[in-house]
Structures are given as C-alpha cells and as structure tokens.
Design a protein around this motif. Sequence first.
Motif, mmCIF file in Angstrom:
data_model
loop_
_atom_site.group_PDB
_atom_site.id
_atom_site.type_symbol
_atom_site.label_atom_id
_atom_site.label_comp_id
_atom_site.label_asym_id
_atom_site.label_seq_id
_atom_site.Cartn_x
_atom_site.Cartn_y
_atom_site.Cartn_z
ATOM 1 N N ALA A 1 0.647 9.135 -10.677
ATOM 2 C CA ALA A 1 1.643 8.970 -9.620
ATOM 3 C C ALA A 1 0.920 9.245 -8.303
ATOM 4 O O ALA A 1 0.175 10.223 -8.189
ATOM 5 N N VAL A 2 1.112 8.349 -7.325
ATOM 6 C CA VAL A 2 0.402 8.460 -6.051
ATOM 7 C C VAL A 2 1.414 8.367 -4.916
ATOM 8 O O VAL A 2 2.229 7.441 -4.884
ATOM 9 N N LEU A 3 1.349 9.308 -3.984
ATOM 10 C CA LEU A 3 2.181 9.271 -2.789
ATOM 11 C C LEU A 3 1.302 8.820 -1.633
ATOM 12 O O LEU A 3 0.402 9.542 -1.201
ATOM 13 N N ILE A 4 1.524 7.578 -1.170
ATOM 14 C CA ILE A 4 0.749 7.008 -0.071
ATOM 15 C C ILE A 4 1.496 7.290 1.228
ATOM 16 O O ILE A 4 2.674 6.957 1.356
ATOM 17 N N VAL A 5 0.796 7.910 2.191
ATOM 18 C CA VAL A 5 1.419 8.347 3.442
ATOM 19 C C VAL A 5 0.539 7.943 4.618
ATOM 20 O O VAL A 5 -0.645 8.288 4.644
ATOM 21 N N ASN A 6 1.110 7.204 5.593
ATOM 22 C CA ASN A 6 0.355 6.952 6.822
ATOM 23 C C ASN A 6 0.441 8.204 7.690
ATOM 24 O O ASN A 6 1.522 8.706 7.958
ATOM 25 N N VAL A 7 -0.716 8.729 8.051
ATOM 26 C CA VAL A 7 -0.795 10.032 8.695
ATOM 27 C C VAL A 7 -1.371 9.943 10.105
ATOM 28 O O VAL A 7 -2.032 8.974 10.460
ATOM 29 N N ILE B 1 6.536 -0.399 9.001
ATOM 30 C CA ILE B 1 6.503 1.056 8.976
ATOM 31 C C ILE B 1 7.101 1.531 10.301
ATOM 32 O O ILE B 1 6.752 1.033 11.369
ATOM 33 N N ARG B 2 8.017 2.493 10.233
ATOM 34 C CA ARG B 2 8.738 2.924 11.422
ATOM 35 C C ARG B 2 7.988 3.951 12.256
ATOM 36 O O ARG B 2 8.158 4.016 13.463
ATOM 37 N N TRP B 3 7.194 4.792 11.609
ATOM 38 C CA TRP B 3 6.502 5.854 12.331
ATOM 39 C C TRP B 3 5.477 6.482 11.397
ATOM 40 O O TRP B 3 5.408 6.149 10.220
ATOM 41 N N ASN B 4 4.718 7.425 11.924
ATOM 42 C CA ASN B 4 3.774 8.188 11.111
ATOM 43 C C ASN B 4 4.525 8.920 9.999
ATOM 44 O O ASN B 4 5.666 9.318 10.170
ATOM 45 N N PHE B 5 3.870 9.108 8.888
ATOM 46 C CA PHE B 5 4.362 9.886 7.750
ATOM 47 C C PHE B 5 5.467 9.183 6.961
ATOM 48 O O PHE B 5 6.261 9.841 6.287
ATOM 49 N N GLU B 6 5.498 7.846 6.988
ATOM 50 C CA GLU B 6 6.346 7.111 6.047
ATOM 51 C C GLU B 6 5.643 7.191 4.687
ATOM 52 O O GLU B 6 4.414 7.122 4.615
ATOM 53 N N LYS B 7 6.413 7.348 3.630
ATOM 54 C CA LYS B 7 5.835 7.656 2.319
ATOM 55 C C LYS B 7 6.264 6.637 1.268
ATOM 56 O O LYS B 7 7.433 6.258 1.210
ATOM 57 N N PHE C 1 10.137 6.569 1.343
ATOM 58 C CA PHE C 1 10.817 7.645 2.058
ATOM 59 C C PHE C 1 10.529 7.537 3.551
ATOM 60 O O PHE C 1 9.399 7.254 3.952
ATOM 61 N N SER C 2 11.547 7.799 4.348
ATOM 62 C CA SER C 2 11.407 7.713 5.800
ATOM 63 C C SER C 2 10.419 8.765 6.293
ATOM 64 O O SER C 2 10.162 9.771 5.621
ATOM 65 N N PRO C 3 9.881 8.560 7.506
ATOM 66 C CA PRO C 3 8.960 9.544 8.066
ATOM 67 C C PRO C 3 9.564 10.948 8.171
ATOM 68 O O PRO C 3 8.852 11.932 8.022
ATOM 69 N N GLN C 4 10.863 11.037 8.398
ATOM 70 C CA GLN C 4 11.499 12.343 8.560
ATOM 71 C C GLN C 4 11.716 13.077 7.235
ATOM 72 O O GLN C 4 12.029 14.266 7.233
ATOM 73 N N THR C 5 11.555 12.400 6.105
ATOM 74 C CA THR C 5 11.713 13.062 4.812
ATOM 75 C C THR C 5 10.543 14.016 4.610
ATOM 76 O O THR C 5 9.384 13.603 4.566
ATOM 77 N N GLU C 6 10.850 15.280 4.510
ATOM 78 C CA GLU C 6 9.818 16.295 4.316
ATOM 79 C C GLU C 6 9.178 16.130 2.939
ATOM 80 O O GLU C 6 9.867 15.822 1.954
ATOM 81 N N PRO C 7 7.862 16.354 2.835
ATOM 82 C CA PRO C 7 7.179 16.195 1.551
ATOM 83 C C PRO C 7 7.775 17.026 0.411
ATOM 84 O O PRO C 7 7.750 16.604 -0.738
#
Length: 171
Positions: A34-40, A131-137, A150-156
């Motif tokens: 399972a991989v969580l890809i996140v633009n950071v 992608i809406r913003w940084n930290f979209e997952k 998951f939206s950028p505002q969704t905490e990890p």
Amino acid sequence: MTTDATPSTPSPLDIEIGALTGGSAGLPQYAGKAVLIVNVASKCGLTPQYAGLERLQERYAAQGFTVLGVPCNQFLGQEPGTAEEIAEFCSATYGVSFPMTEKVDVNGEDRHALYERLVGFADAEGHTGDIRWNFEKFLIGRDGGVVARFSPQTEPESAELVAAVEAQLAG
C-alpha cells in the motif's frame, strides 16, 4: 473514496520517475504494498503534515506500507529548493525516512505521467482532475490500483485516512 475496480487499468506504480537524490525512484518495487502518494512542499501552511506522514511510515512500514513524497513547486512557489535542500529540510526538520521523488509538475501541460494516472480518481467529495494544493494524497492498494484520494486538508493521521490504509494492509 473511489475504488478502481478495473484490473486492466495500468498502475501508477508502472510509471518511471526519478528519485530526489538521483537515479530512479523504482516505483515497481512497491508492487504488492500500500502506497500513499503525496505532493509535498517545504514552505506551505500544510508542511507540518510531514510529521504525520512520517508517523504513518513508522507505524505501518513493517506491514507493507510506504509514503511516497513528490515535491512540487506549482503552488505559489512553495517548494523552491534544490533536491539537496529539500532532502536536508525534510530530514532535519521532520526526520523524514520515507522515499521522495524528483520535483515534478502535478498539473498543467508538463504534468508528470504519474499524476496523469492519478487525477482521474475522485475523493470523498467527488473532486477529480487537477491537484488543488500541496499535500493532496492518493492511496494505492496492494493490487496497484488507486483506492482513495484525500484532499490536502485531510491530516495524515485522520480517522478516514488511517482506516483506508489499514483496510489495504488487512486485505
């Protein structure tokens, strides 16, 4: 949360992308995980999410999970650094141990092929596309398909994200 039920859809993990430190990020090595890809980004109001991403990595890595950070400078120039500067910031500030790719575009004409494969999947609110913003997952299941966005505002470490990760690790 949307599930990709079409086994013929190519996996995002089949895409070639460079590693932050050079060479290949070797995404095929994550097949079966399972991989969580996140633009950071290092200079964003959401940058403290690195801490939660690292805790997810530490908590679930032994069970076949990894976070994959994808630096991107498309949102108000919030990831301006070189590869070396990004690596140093992540390590020194948040103790990041999860893999990071080269800096890429996630939107627009130069959108990386990895994100071409990801942006068609909807999040819980039905958002698809750019992608809406940084930290979209994006959560990639053990079968290589996208299972959640998951939206950028969704905490990890939010209940919904943790439940999605645990469901992939259990299945």
